[in-house]
Design a protein around this motif. Sequence first.
Motif, mmCIF file in Angstrom:
data_model
loop_
_atom_site.group_PDB
_atom_site.id
_atom_site.type_symbol
_atom_site.label_atom_id
_atom_site.label_comp_id
_atom_site.label_asym_id
_atom_site.label_seq_id
_atom_site.Cartn_x
_atom_site.Cartn_y
_atom_site.Cartn_z
ATOM 1 N N TYR A 118 33.841 50.553 38.487
ATOM 2 C CA TYR A 118 34.543 51.777 38.847
ATOM 3 C C TYR A 118 35.867 52.151 38.109
ATOM 4 C CZ TYR A 118 31.089 50.955 42.578
ATOM 5 O OH TYR A 118 29.932 50.959 43.359
ATOM 6 N N HIS A 143 29.884 56.329 36.530
ATOM 7 C CA HIS A 143 30.470 57.430 37.378
ATOM 8 C C HIS A 143 31.143 58.192 36.258
ATOM 9 C CE1 HIS A 143 30.066 55.552 41.433
ATOM 10 N NE2 HIS A 143 29.005 55.399 40.914
ATOM 11 N N GLU A 169 26.067 59.249 36.531
ATOM 12 C CA GLU A 169 25.359 59.584 37.661
ATOM 13 C C GLU A 169 25.674 60.802 38.566
ATOM 14 O OE1 GLU A 169 25.482 56.715 42.062
ATOM 15 O OE2 GLU A 169 26.108 55.914 39.999
ATOM 16 N N MET A 175 26.964 62.798 41.683
ATOM 17 C CA MET A 175 27.905 62.474 42.481
ATOM 18 C C MET A 175 27.881 63.313 43.774
ATOM 19 S SD MET A 175 29.046 59.787 40.932
ATOM 20 C CE MET A 175 30.268 59.141 41.796
ATOM 21 N N GLU A 208 36.184 64.260 42.427
ATOM 22 C CA GLU A 208 34.914 63.833 41.627
ATOM 23 C C GLU A 208 34.051 64.831 40.883
ATOM 24 O OE1 GLU A 208 32.736 60.109 43.940
ATOM 25 O OE2 GLU A 208 31.926 62.092 44.268
ATOM 26 N N HIS A 246 23.924 60.917 47.134
ATOM 27 C CA HIS A 246 25.130 61.585 46.670
ATOM 28 C C HIS A 246 24.582 62.989 46.440
ATOM 29 C CE1 HIS A 246 27.051 57.950 44.241
ATOM 30 N NE2 HIS A 246 26.837 58.125 45.515
ATOM 31 N N ASP A 252 29.815 60.734 50.628
ATOM 32 C CA ASP A 252 29.263 59.810 49.749
ATOM 33 C C ASP A 252 29.288 58.487 50.817
ATOM 34 O OD1 ASP A 252 28.334 57.672 48.103
ATOM 35 O OD2 ASP A 252 30.146 57.938 46.869
#
Length: 289
Positions: free
Chosen positions: A73, A111, A146, A148, A154, A183, A227
């Motif tokens: 992350y 991410h 990905e 989200m 984000e 998500h 999320d």
Amino acid sequence: MILGCHVQMKAPLYVEGSVKEALEYGANALMLYTGAPQNTRRKEISEMHVEQARDLMKENGIPMEHMIVHAPYIINPANSVKPEVAELAVEFLEKEIERTHEIGARYLVLHPGSFTTTDLETGISTIISQLNKVSYRYDDVIICLETMAGKGSEVGFRFEHLAEILEKLNHTEQYGVCFDTCHTNDAGYDLCAFDDVLDEFDRIIGLKKLHVVHLNDSKNSRGARKDRHENIGLGTLGFDLLHQIACCPRLSNIPKILETPYINKKPPYKYEIEMLRKGVFEKEILLNM
């Protein structure tokens, strides 16, 4: 079904232990970090029982394409506010690509990142700029951006965000997408009309770019942008819908990875995978773990 889960990777068996854990759950796919997701400390791949892990997968008929690596992350290629964060994103992503190659995995889930105090447009352009600085020495690794939920700042909660990024990358052939059910629900997509969502994905990005599915229920209503994952059948998506997605013929060759929460500090994956394979929801088994 190609069903797996996010497993641990720890001493003394490391990757071999990850495969053993997945097999205990009845999985034929798995996802792991190559080290702690919150820092840059990494064990040498040569010390992580990779050959034993490969042998174990081969013995059980699991191809290496079904082992997924998740990037940590701390990689945030959308951050244009702190140059040191942007530099780390490029440097550490290159290392994770190399480690994924050395393990023998095919897909590295990433991410897209958060734009922090700027704006979405700046975040998207920053991601494109930073990813175009990454050197690609291993064409056997596909980086999967990905989908989200859209919490905070984000990037990637709309298919259009990912499509713009993919379109403007110098090495777009080295990139794909990981579709997360929790998500996309939290981002506002109506997964009850899943074929329509796949049609939209295909029109905007292209189904050929979809390589991994994260199969998670959600604690939130559609469009909440929060999320929060929930166990299979215990959330707002429900068992029947998630089973439908797991069985979807259009996704039959794509690994589906569970990232659902532990229940009473115990992993629920054996029971969730078994329920999905049988097509029968057994709520009491989960609640009484």
